[in-house]
Design an enzyme around this catalytic site. Sequence first.
Site, PDB file in Angstrom:
ATOM      1  CB  SER A 246      61.216   2.776  61.602  1.00  0.00           C
ATOM      2  OG  SER A 246      59.864   2.382  61.684  1.00  0.00           O
ATOM      3  CG  ASP A 343      56.272   8.881  61.417  1.00  0.00           C
ATOM      4  OD1 ASP A 343      55.677   7.923  60.895  1.00  0.00           O
ATOM      5  OD2 ASP A 343      57.431   8.810  61.840  1.00  0.00           O
ATOM      6  CG  HIS A 410      58.478   6.209  58.794  1.00  0.00           C
ATOM      7  ND1 HIS A 410      58.126   6.461  60.097  1.00  0.00           N
ATOM      8  CD2 HIS A 410      58.993   4.953  58.789  1.00  0.00           C
ATOM      9  CE1 HIS A 410      58.394   5.406  60.850  1.00  0.00           C
ATOM     10  NE2 HIS A 410      58.934   4.479  60.078  1.00  0.00           N
TER      11      HIS A 410
END
Length: 461
Positions: A246, A343, A410
């Site tokens: 991330s 995502d 994610h």
Amino acid sequence: ALSDGFCRYIGASLPCYALVKYTSFWDFPIDRLDLASSTHQSIDTMVKTRIGAFGPWALLALVLLIAGSCVQAADEQAANGGGRRRRTHRRSAAAVADMMVPITFLNASVEKGAVCMDGTPAAYHLDRGSGAGNKSWIVNLEGGGWCNNARTCRFRTRTHHGSSNFMERQIIFTGIMSASSAENPDFYNWNRVKIRYCDSASFAGDAFDKGTGLYFRGQRIWEEAIRHLLSIGMASADRALLTGCSAGGLAAILHCDQFGAFFAGRSTTVKCLADAGLFLDAVDVSGGRSLRSYYGDIVAMQGVAPHLPPTCTDHLDATSCFFPQNIIDNIKTPIFLLNAAYDVWQIEESLAPSKADPSRAWRACKFNRSACNASQINFLQDFREQMVASVRGFSGSKSNGLFINSCFAHCQSELPATWNGTPTIQNKRIAKSVGDWYFGRAEVKAIDCPYPCDNTCRNII
């Protein structure tokens, strides 16, 4: 939907469900909160609702207790007889304790300004390697969103994303960070380091805000942490891998060549892995560019521009150079991009944030893919096509690797079930794909077919 998805990763055990349901806030939803609009529930209210009166130490104790129950439950399912169950309970408690990796504070770097937003020392966790992995290093840059204004940045100083006072003193390494040869066959015996994230600009800013008293010193934290690791053994590494998920995945992209430069003149094999870091400069559902606006605020507020790759800033503005699509083609150090084509963070906060969707037409769809109508699915398919197009030039390099699956996810490298379980592309797992790429066993350029073709996905919406 997020917590329910993570619960499916670890099974239906009630203690395990509780572990995810009441502690996942700390790691994933904080990304979403930082981009919150005025229509969202207040951050402070959500924190109080989610964790009540727990302080960080009490919360850690709760996590350990429940984690022990998770392991115990799994042991008991495999055991027969009451006496054996009692023995496995004792073994489980010891196993959980053995998995915990203690924190180290970079106190000596405070005088150099390498501090969290509130001025507290930066920190890292190190699990030493062994055997054949003794001279191999993984450096993981923790993720956890960003902040772009005084309100959201001040809030983060009351969490572990802005102050080391709130960081867990021990954490468990899983997925690519795991010490289990079964879970992490290629990297389990490496020296594994997690550098904690407390600057809120993907380790790339260098500024001080006199009005708020906040330090934005991510670049200094990055440099001081790496220099420290080099001084305690990493300088003699045969192999090194920079990773992140991330905001940490974006950091791995931004710093990949800088990481390689630290090993200049050495024979070290240096590569990078960015998980869920391919944030696109995409048009949102209103026709605007919500993420570009947000990133612009971050870059300006935190003094990011001087630390962005010069191969980008020599012809594009600084905000554009905070987007990986404008950086990846010119990275010289071999890098692997692991990303979900759909995502979920980008769907919820870049494509369909509340400010871009005042009619709430996307409210159901962005949290539950089965609630999307045909037009919305087409919009998401176009986003996937943009992602695939963004890596076309990048994939031309034999030294680079790709694993873009068609999942609603994610971050997939640090969850045991996704790292060395499913999803797969052409029957190859993520762990095997990354290992094959790193060690040169095979070229890996895996791009999945469009949704809904992949039935191996562990979708979280």
